[in-house]
Design a protein around this motif. Structure first.
Motif, short mmCIF file in Angstrom:
data_model
loop_
_atom_site.label_atom_id
_atom_site.label_comp_id
_atom_site.label_asym_id
_atom_site.label_seq_id
_atom_site.Cartn_x
_atom_site.Cartn_y
_atom_site.Cartn_z
N UNK A 1 0.85 -1.32 -0.05
CA UNK A 1 -0.18 -0.09 0.03
C UNK A 1 0.80 1.25 -0.16
N UNK A 2 1.93 1.21 0.89
CA UNK A 2 2.54 2.40 1.15
C UNK A 2 3.57 2.64 -0.17
N UNK A 3 4.17 1.91 -0.85
CA UNK A 3 4.97 1.80 -2.09
C UNK A 3 3.94 2.19 -3.41
N UNK A 4 2.81 1.56 -3.35
CA UNK A 4 2.13 1.91 -4.47
C UNK A 4 1.92 3.20 -4.73
N UNK B 1 2.56 -6.35 -9.06
CA UNK B 1 3.98 -6.37 -9.52
C UNK B 1 4.73 -5.89 -8.16
N UNK B 2 4.09 -4.86 -7.53
CA UNK B 2 5.04 -4.31 -6.35
C UNK B 2 4.98 -5.39 -5.39
N UNK B 3 3.89 -6.18 -5.28
CA UNK B 3 3.73 -7.32 -4.03
C UNK B 3 4.85 -8.21 -4.48
N UNK B 4 5.12 -8.74 -5.69
CA UNK B 4 5.98 -9.63 -6.21
C UNK B 4 7.48 -9.18 -5.92
N UNK B 5 7.86 -7.73 -6.32
CA UNK B 5 8.99 -7.37 -6.11
C UNK B 5 9.40 -7.15 -4.37
#
Length: 211
Positions: free
Chosen positions: A14-17, A27-31
């Motif tokens: 959530x914070x990085x999205x 994709x962020x979750x995968x990274x």
């Protein structure tokens, strides 16, 4: 043992999205998951959680085939924005955002930062010499190889030094890249090649429906 609980993973995602304009939420979750996998390779003891220089360089080498120690070190520094010796999860996402999917303007700024070895805002003749000497294959010949590199530096300056002050400012470099995109990585490969880029994304961003 570093792990991200489901709740922590969602919070981080959530914070990085919000700050990422090139990756979607999945994709962020995968990274982030990959980030925690790479933390297992981190050997240096540190107070905050992050990927150390050795683990990061190993990632660049095994995933993207990078071999130039100087360039890999500079890529690490470009990711490590707060210069604390580790790449934290926020730096990891924002760094990969440009590394993998940055537009030309973003990649130009990133490459210039990598090539500006002493961080003074210019790529000097000496810095060019060091990088080109590292990135060029050693050819067996009777001639002094340094002379050939000096000639190459002269040719590069002639082409890219638009204000003729004997060094490259960001404006010189940006103008040159806009005129000829191939000059983006003039001083050594610091971005993934197309093949390793596609393989990385295919491996990391597996379609959730296939799982």
């Amino acid at each position: 043992m570093y792990t991200a609980t489901r709740k922590r993973l969602q919070k981080l995602t959530d914070s990085t999205s919000k700050a990422s304009k090139h990756f979607n939420r999945y994709e962020i979750e995968c990274l982030i998951k990959l980030f925690y996998t790479l933390l297992e390779e981190t050997t240096e003891k540190q107070s905050s959680i992050g990927i150390d220089r050795n683990a990061f360089r190993n990632f660049l080498h095994t995933t993207f085939g990078m071999t130039d120690d100087m360039i890999m070190d500079r890529v690490f520094r470009a990711f490590d924005k707060d210069n604390d010796g580790i790449v934290n999860v926020t730096e990891w996402i924002s760094g990969l955002c440009i590394f993998l999917r940055g537009n030309l303007e973003e990649r130009t700024k990133y490459c210039f930062e990598v090539y500006d070895l002493n961080g003074d805002g210019f790529i000097s003749r000496e810095e060019m010499f060091h990088m080109l000497k590292n990135s060029l294959l050693k050819q067996p010949s009777e001639e002094d190889p340094d002379e050939g590199i000096k000639d190459l530096v002269d040719i590069t300056l002639k082409k890219m030094d638009h204000d003729h002050d004997g060094k490259l400012s960001f404006a010189d470099y940006e103008t040159s890249v806009q005129e000829e995109a191939l000059l983006l990585e003039a001083f050594g490969p610091c971005l993934p090649d197309a093949k390793s880029h596609l393989e990385f994304e295919a491996q990391v961003f597996k379609d959730p429906h296939d799982l």
